[in-house]
Enzyme design. Structure first.
Site, PDB file in Angstrom:
ATOM      1  N   LEU A 144       0.866  -1.166   0.000  1.00 56.85           N
ATOM      2  CA  LEU A 144       0.000   0.000   0.000  1.00 56.85           C
ATOM      3  C   LEU A 144       0.910   1.225   0.000  1.00 56.85           C
ATOM      4  O   LEU A 144       1.973   1.209   0.622  1.00 56.85           O
ATOM      5  CB  LEU A 144      -0.903   0.033   1.245  1.00 56.85           C
ATOM      6  CG  LEU A 144      -2.012  -1.009   1.357  1.00 56.85           C
ATOM      7  CD1 LEU A 144      -2.717  -0.874   2.701  1.00 56.85           C
ATOM      8  CD2 LEU A 144      -3.012  -0.881   0.219  1.00 56.85           C
ATOM      9  N   ASP A 145       0.495   2.294  -0.690  1.00 56.44           N
ATOM     10  CA  ASP A 145       1.279   3.522  -0.675  1.00 56.44           C
ATOM     11  C   ASP A 145       1.410   4.044   0.753  1.00 56.44           C
ATOM     12  O   ASP A 145       0.556   3.784   1.606  1.00 56.44           O
ATOM     13  CB  ASP A 145       0.615   4.589  -1.544  1.00 56.44           C
ATOM     14  CG  ASP A 145       0.556   4.201  -3.014  1.00 56.44           C
ATOM     15  OD1 ASP A 145       1.399   3.391  -3.440  1.00 56.44           O
ATOM     16  OD2 ASP A 145      -0.337   4.704  -3.718  1.00 56.44           O
ATOM     17  N   LYS A 146       2.452   4.827   0.980  1.00 57.07           N
ATOM     18  CA  LYS A 146       2.716   5.358   2.322  1.00 57.07           C
ATOM     19  C   LYS A 146       1.509   6.097   2.893  1.00 57.07           C
ATOM     20  O   LYS A 146       1.152   5.906   4.059  1.00 57.07           O
ATOM     21  CB  LYS A 146       3.932   6.291   2.276  1.00 57.07           C
ATOM     22  CG  LYS A 146       4.303   6.883   3.626  1.00 57.07           C
ATOM     23  CD  LYS A 146       5.533   7.763   3.524  1.00 57.07           C
ATOM     24  CE  LYS A 146       5.886   8.370   4.883  1.00 57.07           C
ATOM     25  NZ  LYS A 146       7.092   9.235   4.809  1.00 57.07           N
TER      26      LYS A 146
END
Length: 377
Positions: free
Chosen positions: A195-197
């Site tokens: 998942l993106d930050k």
């Protein structure tokens, strides 16, 4: 005054003004000229791959370009940072001699790239970081990742600070050393997908290699259903929309992805409208997005391609501040949350349907917009 990296006058160049402006979501972006090198009709630019070595002749139009800049364009599947890593490791040769980090090309050189980038192994340490574990057994765990937490440190990063505070650090503490799969290597123990930050929500972690491989196969065969909640700028007119646009890396801003290149990888997102809000700060649409594929930034770039960037996602054109300069509001993260994972357990064959509740900062922001919307009805 022309950029020093522009091709000499009279040689091939390509204006990407319209593409640059559209992908940035900015109306009046300045014209940007970058060299776009095309090997399709250049027999001496054909890339050969044999015994782990890529070899080809530099295009004559590359004269004056830095080697790393040229290679990042010539071989799109390798980022400029990885190219620099290859050069520094002595894995790139120019006319038979080891390349230099800031070497300029004259055009026509014989280039050889041996192997793949080999980043220094990271030594992630266990850290006592709180985790919201939605499910756990001896085979896998599903964690509700908060926004602001990286899943793992970046490839090639040797900065101790960047190697801390990640989901991997937290998992090493809570599950113990040796209790995560090794399939993804030392950099990503247990990590099956990302998942993106700034995206929160459910993420699966594998505890052993067999489970990891089975989960990876399930992801590749689209047997794991991933559902996200997002708040987008603007009013999305259709209740249901399927976006089927390929995604590839942006040639201008390498941290971004784009749907505007023909060489992208297939990406499919199904968007369902949950709620439309008309506020004094403009319209917003709350959507549920089910993705068939898992490309980098997929939902963010797909919604941006519709002209509806995710709230808080300034990388893809969302404003930093919503409403008037005096007052208004802002969100210090992307309004994007992995709300649900549904799959068949790879070991027990039990049906799994796990929900990650919307975090408090998103529910509060949404309620504030609903209050504003009610005030203008």
């Amino acid at each position: 005054m022309p950029s020093k990296n522009m091709l000499p006058k009279g040689q091939r160049h390509h204006s990407v003004r319209a593409e640059y402006r559209a992908t940035r979501g900015v109306e009046d972006a300045p014209e940007v000229i970058v060299p776009i090198l095309d090997f399709e009709n250049e027999s001496d630019g054909e890339i050969q791959f044999e015994d782990g070595v890529r070899s080809f002749l530099a295009d004559p139009a590359a004269a004056g370009l830095r080697l790393d800049q040229y290679l990042a364009q010539a071989i799109p599947d390798i980022s400029r940072a990885r190219v620099q890593m290859l050069i520094e490791a002595g894995q790139v040769r120019v006319d038979g001699s080891p390349a230099k980090p800031k070497q300029k090309l004259k055009g026509g050189e014989a280039l050889e790239i041996e192997g793949e980038p080999r980043p220094e192994p990271l030594h992630a340490v266990p850290e006592d970081i709180p985790l919201d574990i939605l499910f756990e057994d001896k085979y896998l765990a599903v964690v509700n990742k908060p926004a602001g937490m990286m899943v793992h440190a970046g490839a090639g990063s040797t900065d101790d600070e960047r190697n801390r505070g990640t989901l991997v650090n937290a998992l090493l503490f809570h599950l113990g050393a040796g209790k995560l799969s090794d399939v993804s290597g030392d950099l990503r123990p247990g990590i099956v997908h990302r998942l993106d930050k700034q995206t929160s929500g459910a993420i699966i972690v594998a505890k052993d290699d067999s489970t990891h491989r089975k989960l990876g196969d399930m992801f590749s065969r689209r047997m794991i259903q991933k559902t996200y909640i997002a708040l987008a700028h603007g009013r999305i007119a259709k209740d249901n929309t399927t976006i089927n646009l390929p995604i590839s890396r942006d040639v201008i801003r390498r941290t971004r992805m784009t749907t505007r290149r023909a060489d992208g990888r297939t990406a499919v997102s199904h968007v369902q409208v949950l709620e439309r809000l008309s506020t004094p700060y403009g319209p917003f649409t709350l959507v549920e997005v089910r993705i068939e594929t898992g490309r980098t930034h997929q939902i963010r770039v797909h919604l941006q391609s519709m002209g509806h960037p995710v709230v808080g996602d300034t990388l893809y054109g969302a404003p930093h501040h919503i409403g008037p300069a005096e007052g208004g509001t802002s969100l210090q993260r992307n309004f994007l949350h992995a709300a649900r994972l549904a799959f068949t357990h790879p070991k027990t064959a039990k049906g799994m349907d796990l929900d990650a509740p919307l975090p408090e900062e998103l529910t509060s922001f949404l309620e504030s917009l609903r209050t504003l919307a009610a005030s203008v009805e």
